[in-house]
Design a protein around this motif. Sequence first.
Motif, PDB file in Angstrom:
ATOM      1  N   ASP A   1       0.841  -1.143   0.024  1.00  0.00           N
ATOM      2  CA  ASP A   1      -0.033  -0.135  -0.097  1.00  0.00           C
ATOM      3  C   ASP A   1       0.935   1.325   0.100  1.00  0.00           C
ATOM      4  O   ASP A   1       1.846   1.351   0.682  1.00  0.00           O
ATOM      5  CB  ASP A   1      -0.965  -0.115   1.136  1.00  0.00           C
ATOM      6  N   LEU A   2       0.372   2.173  -0.620  1.00  0.00           N
ATOM      7  CA  LEU A   2       1.319   3.395  -0.752  1.00  0.00           C
ATOM      8  C   LEU A   2       0.772   4.357   0.326  1.00  0.00           C
ATOM      9  O   LEU A   2       1.226   5.631   0.446  1.00  0.00           O
ATOM     10  CB  LEU A   2       1.249   4.148  -2.127  1.00  0.00           C
ATOM     11  N   GLY A   3      -0.016   3.819   1.226  1.00  0.00           N
ATOM     12  CA  GLY A   3      -0.571   4.722   2.244  1.00  0.00           C
ATOM     13  C   GLY A   3       0.744   4.680   3.498  1.00  0.00           C
ATOM     14  O   GLY A   3       1.513   3.843   3.442  1.00  0.00           O
ATOM     15  N   GLY A   4       0.579   5.608   4.336  1.00  0.00           N
ATOM     16  CA  GLY A   4       1.250   5.813   5.407  1.00  0.00           C
ATOM     17  C   GLY A   4       2.616   6.203   5.427  1.00  0.00           C
ATOM     18  O   GLY A   4       3.619   6.230   6.177  1.00  0.00           O
TER      19      GLY A   4
ATOM     20  N   GLY B   1       2.160  15.436   7.287  1.00  0.00           N
ATOM     21  CA  GLY B   1       1.102  14.386   7.340  1.00  0.00           C
ATOM     22  C   GLY B   1       1.731  12.940   6.693  1.00  0.00           C
ATOM     23  O   GLY B   1       2.795  12.915   6.708  1.00  0.00           O
ATOM     24  N   ARG B   2       0.796  12.234   6.384  1.00  0.00           N
ATOM     25  CA  ARG B   2       1.023  10.833   5.892  1.00  0.00           C
ATOM     26  C   ARG B   2       0.043  10.575   4.702  1.00  0.00           C
ATOM     27  O   ARG B   2      -1.163  11.034   4.688  1.00  0.00           O
ATOM     28  CB  ARG B   2       0.864   9.684   6.999  1.00  0.00           C
ATOM     29  N   THR B   3       0.208   9.817   3.591  1.00  0.00           N
ATOM     30  CA  THR B   3      -0.566   9.199   2.570  1.00  0.00           C
ATOM     31  C   THR B   3      -1.508   8.318   3.406  1.00  0.00           C
ATOM     32  O   THR B   3      -1.383   7.902   4.372  1.00  0.00           O
ATOM     33  CB  THR B   3       0.362   8.746   1.536  1.00  0.00           C
ATOM     34  N   VAL B   4      -2.752   8.175   2.506  1.00  0.00           N
ATOM     35  CA  VAL B   4      -3.850   7.441   3.218  1.00  0.00           C
ATOM     36  C   VAL B   4      -3.688   6.058   2.878  1.00  0.00           C
ATOM     37  O   VAL B   4      -3.446   5.916   1.451  1.00  0.00           O
ATOM     38  CB  VAL B   4      -5.015   8.194   2.674  1.00  0.00           C
ATOM     39  N   SER B   5      -4.277   5.184   3.163  1.00  0.00           N
ATOM     40  CA  SER B   5      -4.099   3.776   2.828  1.00  0.00           C
ATOM     41  C   SER B   5      -5.274   3.379   1.961  1.00  0.00           C
ATOM     42  O   SER B   5      -6.354   3.869   2.265  1.00  0.00           O
ATOM     43  CB  SER B   5      -4.199   2.758   4.160  1.00  0.00           C
ATOM     44  N   ARG B   6      -5.196   2.341   1.491  1.00  0.00           N
ATOM     45  CA  ARG B   6      -6.299   1.719   0.502  1.00  0.00           C
ATOM     46  C   ARG B   6      -6.711   2.810  -0.454  1.00  0.00           C
ATOM     47  O   ARG B   6      -7.842   2.802  -0.781  1.00  0.00           O
ATOM     48  CB  ARG B   6      -7.568   1.300   1.392  1.00  0.00           C
TER      49      ARG B   6
ATOM     50  N   ASP C   1      10.398  -1.765 -11.327  1.00  0.00           N
ATOM     51  CA  ASP C   1      11.051  -0.670 -12.270  1.00  0.00           C
ATOM     52  C   ASP C   1       9.872   0.311 -12.885  1.00  0.00           C
ATOM     53  O   ASP C   1       9.831   1.405 -12.529  1.00  0.00           O
ATOM     54  CB  ASP C   1      11.471  -1.380 -13.394  1.00  0.00           C
ATOM     55  N   ARG C   2       9.060  -0.501 -13.857  1.00  0.00           N
ATOM     56  CA  ARG C   2       7.888   0.455 -14.311  1.00  0.00           C
ATOM     57  C   ARG C   2       7.119   1.121 -13.215  1.00  0.00           C
ATOM     58  O   ARG C   2       6.732   2.281 -13.171  1.00  0.00           O
ATOM     59  CB  ARG C   2       7.248  -0.245 -15.284  1.00  0.00           C
ATOM     60  N   THR C   3       6.683   0.122 -12.512  1.00  0.00           N
ATOM     61  CA  THR C   3       5.763   0.615 -11.421  1.00  0.00           C
ATOM     62  C   THR C   3       6.504   1.468 -10.423  1.00  0.00           C
ATOM     63  O   THR C   3       5.831   2.470  -9.891  1.00  0.00           O
ATOM     64  CB  THR C   3       5.254  -0.854 -10.639  1.00  0.00           C
ATOM     65  N   GLY C   4       7.743   1.202 -10.107  1.00  0.00           N
ATOM     66  CA  GLY C   4       8.189   2.235  -9.133  1.00  0.00           C
ATOM     67  C   GLY C   4       8.488   3.671  -9.793  1.00  0.00           C
ATOM     68  O   GLY C   4       8.321   4.498  -8.954  1.00  0.00           O
ATOM     69  N   VAL C   5       8.742   3.827 -10.871  1.00  0.00           N
ATOM     70  CA  VAL C   5       8.724   5.219 -11.475  1.00  0.00           C
ATOM     71  C   VAL C   5       7.496   5.874 -11.689  1.00  0.00           C
ATOM     72  O   VAL C   5       7.162   7.039 -11.020  1.00  0.00           O
ATOM     73  CB  VAL C   5       9.243   5.166 -12.976  1.00  0.00           C
ATOM     74  N   VAL C   6       6.413   5.126 -11.704  1.00  0.00           N
ATOM     75  CA  VAL C   6       4.973   5.783 -11.920  1.00  0.00           C
ATOM     76  C   VAL C   6       4.683   6.124 -10.392  1.00  0.00           C
ATOM     77  O   VAL C   6       3.947   7.340 -10.093  1.00  0.00           O
ATOM     78  CB  VAL C   6       3.875   4.628 -12.716  1.00  0.00           C
ATOM     79  N   CYS C   7       4.855   5.208  -9.509  1.00  0.00           N
ATOM     80  CA  CYS C   7       4.666   5.392  -7.900  1.00  0.00           C
ATOM     81  C   CYS C   7       5.566   6.472  -7.558  1.00  0.00           C
ATOM     82  O   CYS C   7       4.868   7.236  -6.796  1.00  0.00           O
ATOM     83  CB  CYS C   7       4.625   4.201  -7.322  1.00  0.00           C
ATOM     84  N   ALA C   8       6.768   6.711  -7.847  1.00  0.00           N
ATOM     85  CA  ALA C   8       7.474   7.788  -7.458  1.00  0.00           C
ATOM     86  C   ALA C   8       6.958   9.075  -8.045  1.00  0.00           C
ATOM     87  O   ALA C   8       6.759  10.081  -7.203  1.00  0.00           O
ATOM     88  CB  ALA C   8       8.908   7.569  -8.040  1.00  0.00           C
ATOM     89  N   LEU C   9       6.360   9.286  -9.030  1.00  0.00           N
ATOM     90  CA  LEU C   9       6.004  10.144  -9.430  1.00  0.00           C
ATOM     91  C   LEU C   9       4.617  10.651  -8.798  1.00  0.00           C
ATOM     92  O   LEU C   9       4.208  11.924  -8.328  1.00  0.00           O
ATOM     93  CB  LEU C   9       5.686  10.347 -11.044  1.00  0.00           C
ATOM     94  N   ALA C  10       3.875   9.677  -8.808  1.00  0.00           N
ATOM     95  CA  ALA C  10       2.668  10.063  -7.800  1.00  0.00           C
ATOM     96  C   ALA C  10       2.780  10.492  -6.302  1.00  0.00           C
ATOM     97  O   ALA C  10       2.344  11.333  -5.887  1.00  0.00           O
ATOM     98  CB  ALA C  10       1.704   8.764  -7.948  1.00  0.00           C
TER      99      ALA C  10
ATOM    100  N   ARG D   1      -6.477  12.160  -4.060  1.00  0.00           N
ATOM    101  CA  ARG D   1      -6.335  10.613  -3.993  1.00  0.00           C
ATOM    102  C   ARG D   1      -5.698  10.029  -2.734  1.00  0.00           C
ATOM    103  O   ARG D   1      -5.804   8.965  -2.293  1.00  0.00           O
ATOM    104  CB  ARG D   1      -5.924  10.091  -5.310  1.00  0.00           C
ATOM    105  N   LEU D   2      -4.427  10.597  -2.468  1.00  0.00           N
ATOM    106  CA  LEU D   2      -3.324   9.856  -1.742  1.00  0.00           C
ATOM    107  C   LEU D   2      -3.389  10.671  -0.375  1.00  0.00           C
ATOM    108  O   LEU D   2      -3.053  10.072   0.589  1.00  0.00           O
ATOM    109  CB  LEU D   2      -2.035   9.922  -2.346  1.00  0.00           C
ATOM    110  N   VAL D   3      -3.855  11.853  -0.255  1.00  0.00           N
ATOM    111  CA  VAL D   3      -3.669  12.737   1.266  1.00  0.00           C
ATOM    112  C   VAL D   3      -5.051  13.241   1.312  1.00  0.00           C
ATOM    113  O   VAL D   3      -5.765  13.994   0.375  1.00  0.00           O
ATOM    114  CB  VAL D   3      -2.590  13.659   0.932  1.00  0.00           C
ATOM    115  N   ASP D   4      -5.652  13.182   2.500  1.00  0.00           N
ATOM    116  CA  ASP D   4      -6.957  13.992   2.736  1.00  0.00           C
ATOM    117  C   ASP D   4      -6.726  15.130   3.297  1.00  0.00           C
ATOM    118  O   ASP D   4      -5.606  15.388   3.796  1.00  0.00           O
ATOM    119  CB  ASP D   4      -7.658  13.170   3.936  1.00  0.00           C
TER     120      ASP D   4
END
Length: 279
Positions: free
Chosen positions: A20-23, A30-35, A179-188, A276-279
């Motif tokens: 999960d990219l939360g926490g 702050g922290r990113t939100v789970s789920r 790799d591919r997922t890592g780059v997109v998630c890093a930008l998000a 989407r990631l932070v309330d």
Amino acid sequence: MTSTRTDRWLRLDGTANTRDLGGLPTTDGGRTVSRRILRSDNLQTLSESDVRTLVEEVGLSEVVDLRTTAEVLMEGRGPLRDVDSVTHRHFTLLPERGRRTDVFAAEEDDEEIRAQLPEDWAESLLPRQTAPGDEGELPAVRSYLGYLTDGTENVLAALRSLAAGGPGAAVVHCAAGKDRTGVVCALALAVAGVEPEAIVADYAQTAEVIEALVAKLATSPTYAEDMTSRDVASHTPRAESMRRVLELLDERWGGPIGWLEQHGFGADERAALRARLVD
């Protein structure tokens, strides 16, 4: 290095690298939100229990698939494709070898598509790109910069899908989820305001499961040769690779946000992705 919470792992029967990219800590305290957004390796081998967990417990409503059409065809339809409430979107970050790149159309007539592909398509599923001027960088850094150069439109499309998605959770995945997922998630995560060292730590966290991940992919004819022709260490993500990518984005574009701005990912889109990631 900033640590990432180990309870972000989602233990599934059919994946080795789902979390999960939360926490994750943000620069404003702050922290990113789970789920909201998850990252994962290939979802083709999910069990029935895994599907229930993702759909009923996590609330999964969207899959963002970063693999090539060839990978999808060779792996076949995954079990989540049969869940009506889950939307699938496909954005390859690698150059396609065939004449058609619509993975959903391709699945409708596999034999026709296979006939159109070059004879050596299976041997070049994961081409390593190098952008001009980046020859001296680490191999992983060269590949990641290649995604941003050769796969620009689909990197942006994947982020737009995440920004516009919901309600429900999304999962971003490729084959290994590193790799591919890592780059997109890093930008998000950068858009969400996550601390740079936490972005690096999240990327590197795949190293904790790399042996299981390589073993899983080695059981698939699609990826077996790539997995077994090199040792586990060569597949292991290293913090310095993502840290270097972020440094180069800073030098060349004023950071990840600057890269996004200059490639047309506007303020409203960034605000939607951050929400989407932070309330």
